[in-house]
Design a protein around this motif. Structure first.
Motif, PDB file in Angstrom:
ATOM      1  N   SER A  65      13.483 -27.049 -20.469  1.00 33.52           N
ATOM      2  CA  SER A  65      12.705 -25.819 -20.353  1.00 33.52           C
ATOM      3  C   SER A  65      13.574 -24.573 -20.541  1.00 33.52           C
ATOM      4  O   SER A  65      13.113 -23.564 -21.092  1.00 33.52           O
ATOM      5  CB  SER A  65      11.977 -25.770 -19.008  1.00 33.52           C
ATOM      6  OG  SER A  65      12.890 -25.877 -17.925  1.00 33.52           O
ATOM      7  N   ALA A  66      14.827 -24.617 -20.107  1.00 32.01           N
ATOM      8  CA  ALA A  66      15.713 -23.460 -20.300  1.00 32.01           C
ATOM      9  C   ALA A  66      15.951 -23.217 -21.788  1.00 32.01           C
ATOM     10  O   ALA A  66      15.993 -22.058 -22.244  1.00 32.01           O
ATOM     11  CB  ALA A  66      17.043 -23.689 -19.579  1.00 32.01           C
ATOM     12  N   GLN A  67      16.109 -24.281 -22.543  1.00 31.31           N
ATOM     13  CA  GLN A  67      16.305 -24.138 -23.985  1.00 31.31           C
ATOM     14  C   GLN A  67      15.050 -23.581 -24.654  1.00 31.31           C
ATOM     15  O   GLN A  67      15.133 -22.727 -25.548  1.00 31.31           O
ATOM     16  CB  GLN A  67      16.685 -25.500 -24.578  1.00 31.31           C
ATOM     17  CG  GLN A  67      18.066 -25.962 -24.148  1.00 31.31           C
ATOM     18  CD  GLN A  67      18.351 -27.411 -24.504  1.00 31.31           C
ATOM     19  OE1 GLN A  67      17.434 -28.224 -24.647  1.00 31.31           O
ATOM     20  NE2 GLN A  67      19.617 -27.745 -24.649  1.00 31.31           N
ATOM     21  N   LEU A 357       6.027 -20.981 -26.677  1.00 35.95           N
ATOM     22  CA  LEU A 357       7.262 -21.666 -26.301  1.00 35.95           C
ATOM     23  C   LEU A 357       7.524 -21.511 -24.804  1.00 35.95           C
ATOM     24  O   LEU A 357       7.915 -22.479 -24.121  1.00 35.95           O
ATOM     25  CB  LEU A 357       8.446 -21.119 -27.103  1.00 35.95           C
ATOM     26  CG  LEU A 357       8.530 -21.550 -28.569  1.00 35.95           C
ATOM     27  CD1 LEU A 357       9.559 -20.705 -29.310  1.00 35.95           C
ATOM     28  CD2 LEU A 357       8.892 -23.037 -28.677  1.00 35.95           C
ATOM     29  N   GLU A 358       7.291 -20.314 -24.288  1.00 29.93           N
ATOM     30  CA  GLU A 358       7.458 -20.100 -22.843  1.00 29.93           C
ATOM     31  C   GLU A 358       6.411 -20.882 -22.055  1.00 29.93           C
ATOM     32  O   GLU A 358       6.713 -21.419 -20.976  1.00 29.93           O
ATOM     33  CB  GLU A 358       7.371 -18.607 -22.543  1.00 29.93           C
ATOM     34  CG  GLU A 358       8.582 -17.841 -23.046  1.00 29.93           C
ATOM     35  CD  GLU A 358       8.436 -16.335 -22.935  1.00 29.93           C
ATOM     36  OE1 GLU A 358       9.479 -15.654 -22.862  1.00 29.93           O
ATOM     37  OE2 GLU A 358       7.291 -15.837 -22.926  1.00 29.93           O
ATOM     38  N   ASP A 362       6.949 -23.712 -19.149  1.00 25.06           N
ATOM     39  CA  ASP A 362       6.283 -23.684 -17.841  1.00 25.06           C
ATOM     40  C   ASP A 362       5.569 -25.008 -17.572  1.00 25.06           C
ATOM     41  O   ASP A 362       5.627 -25.542 -16.448  1.00 25.06           O
ATOM     42  CB  ASP A 362       5.275 -22.540 -17.782  1.00 25.06           C
ATOM     43  CG  ASP A 362       5.942 -21.168 -17.779  1.00 25.06           C
ATOM     44  OD1 ASP A 362       7.159 -21.093 -17.486  1.00 25.06           O
ATOM     45  OD2 ASP A 362       5.248 -20.181 -18.079  1.00 25.06           O
ATOM     46  N   LEU A 363       4.877 -25.524 -18.579  1.00 21.41           N
ATOM     47  CA  LEU A 363       4.165 -26.800 -18.417  1.00 21.41           C
ATOM     48  C   LEU A 363       5.153 -27.935 -18.159  1.00 21.41           C
ATOM     49  O   LEU A 363       4.888 -28.823 -17.339  1.00 21.41           O
ATOM     50  CB  LEU A 363       3.330 -27.098 -19.659  1.00 21.41           C
ATOM     51  CG  LEU A 363       2.154 -26.153 -19.942  1.00 21.41           C
ATOM     52  CD1 LEU A 363       1.505 -26.495 -21.283  1.00 21.41           C
ATOM     53  CD2 LEU A 363       1.115 -26.207 -18.822  1.00 21.41           C
ATOM     54  N   TYR A 367       4.890 -30.057 -14.766  1.00 18.06           N
ATOM     55  CA  TYR A 367       4.255 -31.375 -14.876  1.00 18.06           C
ATOM     56  C   TYR A 367       5.156 -32.509 -15.370  1.00 18.06           C
ATOM     57  O   TYR A 367       4.771 -33.670 -15.274  1.00 18.06           O
ATOM     58  CB  TYR A 367       3.054 -31.291 -15.839  1.00 18.06           C
ATOM     59  CG  TYR A 367       1.985 -30.335 -15.394  1.00 18.06           C
ATOM     60  CD1 TYR A 367       1.087 -30.678 -14.381  1.00 18.06           C
ATOM     61  CD2 TYR A 367       1.869 -29.071 -15.970  1.00 18.06           C
ATOM     62  CE1 TYR A 367       0.103 -29.792 -13.964  1.00 18.06           C
ATOM     63  CE2 TYR A 367       0.892 -28.180 -15.560  1.00 18.06           C
ATOM     64  CZ  TYR A 367       0.013 -28.542 -14.555  1.00 18.06           C
ATOM     65  OH  TYR A 367      -0.965 -27.665 -14.146  1.00 18.06           O
ATOM     66  N   SER A 368       6.352 -32.212 -15.924  1.00 22.46           N
ATOM     67  CA  SER A 368       7.101 -33.294 -16.575  1.00 22.46           C
ATOM     68  C   SER A 368       8.606 -33.133 -16.446  1.00 22.46           C
ATOM     69  O   SER A 368       9.352 -33.322 -17.408  1.00 22.46           O
ATOM     70  CB  SER A 368       6.701 -33.371 -18.060  1.00 22.46           C
ATOM     71  OG  SER A 368       7.161 -34.556 -18.658  1.00 22.46           O
ATOM     72  N   PHE A 369       9.078 -32.832 -15.249  1.00 16.64           N
ATOM     73  CA  PHE A 369      10.506 -32.822 -14.927  1.00 16.64           C
ATOM     74  C   PHE A 369      11.311 -31.880 -15.830  1.00 16.64           C
ATOM     75  O   PHE A 369      12.506 -32.097 -16.060  1.00 16.64           O
ATOM     76  CB  PHE A 369      11.085 -34.239 -15.001  1.00 16.64           C
ATOM     77  CG  PHE A 369      10.436 -35.213 -14.056  1.00 16.64           C
ATOM     78  CD1 PHE A 369      10.749 -35.239 -12.708  1.00 16.64           C
ATOM     79  CD2 PHE A 369       9.475 -36.120 -14.519  1.00 16.64           C
ATOM     80  CE1 PHE A 369      10.149 -36.135 -11.841  1.00 16.64           C
ATOM     81  CE2 PHE A 369       8.863 -37.022 -13.652  1.00 16.64           C
ATOM     82  CZ  PHE A 369       9.188 -37.023 -12.306  1.00 16.64           C
ATOM     83  N   GLY A 370      10.669 -30.847 -16.359  1.00 14.19           N
ATOM     84  CA  GLY A 370      11.380 -29.819 -17.113  1.00 14.19           C
ATOM     85  C   GLY A 370      11.866 -30.234 -18.488  1.00 14.19           C
ATOM     86  O   GLY A 370      12.765 -29.598 -19.046  1.00 14.19           O
TER      87      GLY A 370
END
Length: 553
Positions: A65-67, A357-358, A362-363, A367-370
């Protein structure tokens, strides 16, 4: 997910600094266009029809998610606010300014990303199954081997200037969801008793001369993976043609020598190096596998979870449709993998905005361990979603345009950027995709058609994989005008096949009518529950040809 160590960070930071200097020298006139060309290509920078294009490496399609948030920021700050997912599980920016590229690469380096070897005559991004690690039919998780291949191939001193670009794909499941048979090297994980090994295929590819790869090894021991790949690429590097770029791919060499002879040459080369530095020790294998352990799954009663989900689906037809098309069975009871469709009607396949993308980030966190995966069909997968949160996820995905329930259908098409962006394209792809989306947007009709792959390329380079679409569309140039050739019968699965040309090409205005006629024949001729590709294989191309080219009475 693999995380950079200190050496990784140093290597990428040094590459950023190096390319910054090279770019400054080019802009100052100290490097010629010819001198700068290989330098920019090795850093993923193309010059397209209207602007530079920067291709970002997404190793085996895996992002955190950070990427994703950093990619969104780069898109907003350095581009026009959107990006494009590719069939190589990468991401492209289509409008960056050349002088900004070093700053973009520096931003990427901060989140352990780069654009190294996403272009040029080198080993490109290794691709794999987007459901790696969670698929029920998985023999072994392919991601550790993909990571080992990535580290072996990146900055490999022998293979920086191969005769032509080189692509590797790895599948770890019984079903091939990585299209390994249309790659320069395809690696299939196999099991012999308690021993893990690999079936090795070579010489596949698309482009001007599409070829299905041939097997040269039915079982390669696990520890010999890198040394055997080294032997293959060495033979290719030594014998591949450099006098003609259209005949430079390994598929041409394999066809010229024959798979048996090519395999013999690889074995001879391998004998000299197989016990050397590339032999994988138990520690090296354990190290690679340590980055891809299972997340902290909750414990669910599978039967109870399934029953509760079915009750929710029974109460909402729209949710039920999405669940049927966009969810994938998970090996852990109480979980599913979810595909976020990037293909609502009117949106170029694979395109996402900075805000989207953001939203994906967030999703993923919620919902899926990032973590997310990019598919070679240009969609995005959340691999680890608890079933008791699927309804909530669906509602959230709808707000951001990701809940189109069309995965695997006609409108879940692969499409290259085509003539709207690419300087190599003969014709535009995106308007054709949109016309098909709008013509065939009835979900009941799409579901009646069933699973159907439609792939569109704007030129013979086949970035849209038209050769292996059940229906393939290829843009061609006729005296300066755009026309489209239709092909039928391709497949990128474990039963891979190449499509056959239907006949003379069509104008853009005719394409949707032609697709409609093809689908009419399928609906007339199919047997109960028979997919399009099976009907085609049973009746052949002639009935489709007769329908499409029949003269009006």
């Amino acid at each position: 997910m693999y995380r950079y160590d200190e050496r990784d960070h140093t290597i990428i930071q040094e590459r950023v600094a190096q390319f910054r200097s090279q770019t400054e020298r080019y802009l100052a006139g100290e490097l010629s266009e010819e001198q700068f060309l290989p330098l920019r290509l090795q850093n993923g920078l193309y010059i397209q029809r209207l602007a530079p294009m920067l291709r970002i490496a997404v190793p085996y399609g895996l992002l955190n998610s950070a990427q994703l948030r950093r990619l969104a920021r780069i898109s907003r700050d350095f581009d026009k606010g959107y990006a494009h997912f590719t069939t190589r599980q990468n991401l492209q920016f289509n409008w960056p300014q050349l002088e900004d590229i070093p700053d973009i690469l520096a931003e990427l380096a901060e989140v352990e990303m780069h654009a190294v070897q996403t272009s040029g005559n080198c080993i490109r991004n290794t691709t794999s199954d987007p459901f790696a690690g969670v698929a029920r039919d998985e023999i072994a998780d392919p991601r550790p081997y993909c990571e080992l291949i990535r580290q072996w191939s990146t900055f490999h001193p022998e293979f920086a200037f191969l005769p032509r670009k080189f692509k590797i794909a790895v599948s770890g499941s019984e079903a091939d969801r990585a299209a390994i048979r249309v790659h320069d090297i395809g690696v299939q994980i196999v099991r012999r008793g308690d021993e893990i090994g690999f079936q090795v295929l070579v010489g596949g590819g698309q482009g001007r001369t599409p070829v299905i790869a041939e097997q040269i090894r039915d079982f390669l021991p696990e520890e010999d993976l890198l040394s055997y790949l080294e032997a293959i690429v060495r033979v290719y590097n030594q014998l591949g043609r450099r006098d003609n770029k259209y005949k430079a791919r390994i598929k041409i060499l394999v066809k010229a020598l024959g798979a048996e002879e090519f395999g013999r040459r690889v074995e001879r080369e391998w004998e000299q190096i197989k016990d050397g530095a590339d032999k994988l020790t138990d520690d090296a294998l354990a190290w690679a596998k340590s980055f891809f352990t299972a997340p902290e799954y909750k414990t669910f009663d599978g039967a109870v979870s399934d029953a509760a989900l079915q009750a929710q689906a029974d109460d909402d037809k729209a949710f039920s449709r999405w669940l049927e098309r966009n969810s994938f069975p998970h090996r852990v009871p109480g979980y599913r993998a979810i595909t976020l469709s990037t293909k609502p009607t009117g949106v170029p396949p694979g395109d996402v905005t900075d805000r989207q993308l953001e939203a994906i980030a967030d999703l993923a966190d919620e919902y899926s361990f990032g973590e997310v995966r990019v598919t070679h069909e240009q969609n995005v997968v959340l691999a680890d979603v608890p079933q008791d949160r699927l309804l909530e996820l669906w509602q959230a995905a709808r707000k951001h345009g990701f809940a189109t329930p069309n995965i695997g259908t006609l409108t879940d098409m692969i499409c290259c950027p085509g003539g709207d962006y690419c300087s190599l394209a003969n014709a535009k792809s995106i308007p054709v995709a949109e016309a098909i989306q709008r013509r065939f947007d009835d979900l009941d009709y799409l579901y009646d058609l069933g699973d159907l792959d439609l792939n569109i390329s704007g030129c013979m380079n086949a970035c849209g994989h038209h050769h292996v679409g059940h229906i393939g569309i290829l843009g061609v140039d006729k005296k300066g005008e755009e026309f489209y050739q239709v092909q039928l019968g391709g497949s990128s699965s474990e039963n891979a096949s190449l499509a056959k040309v239907l006949g003379p090409s069509f104008s853009r205005a005719e394409v949707t009518e032609v697709i409609g006629k093809i689908l009419d024949i399928y609906l007339e001729q199919r047997r109960p529950e028979e997919p399009f590709i099976d009907t085609y294989n049973r009746i052949g191309v002639q009935p489709f040809k007769e329908k499409v080219y029949a003269k009006a009475s």
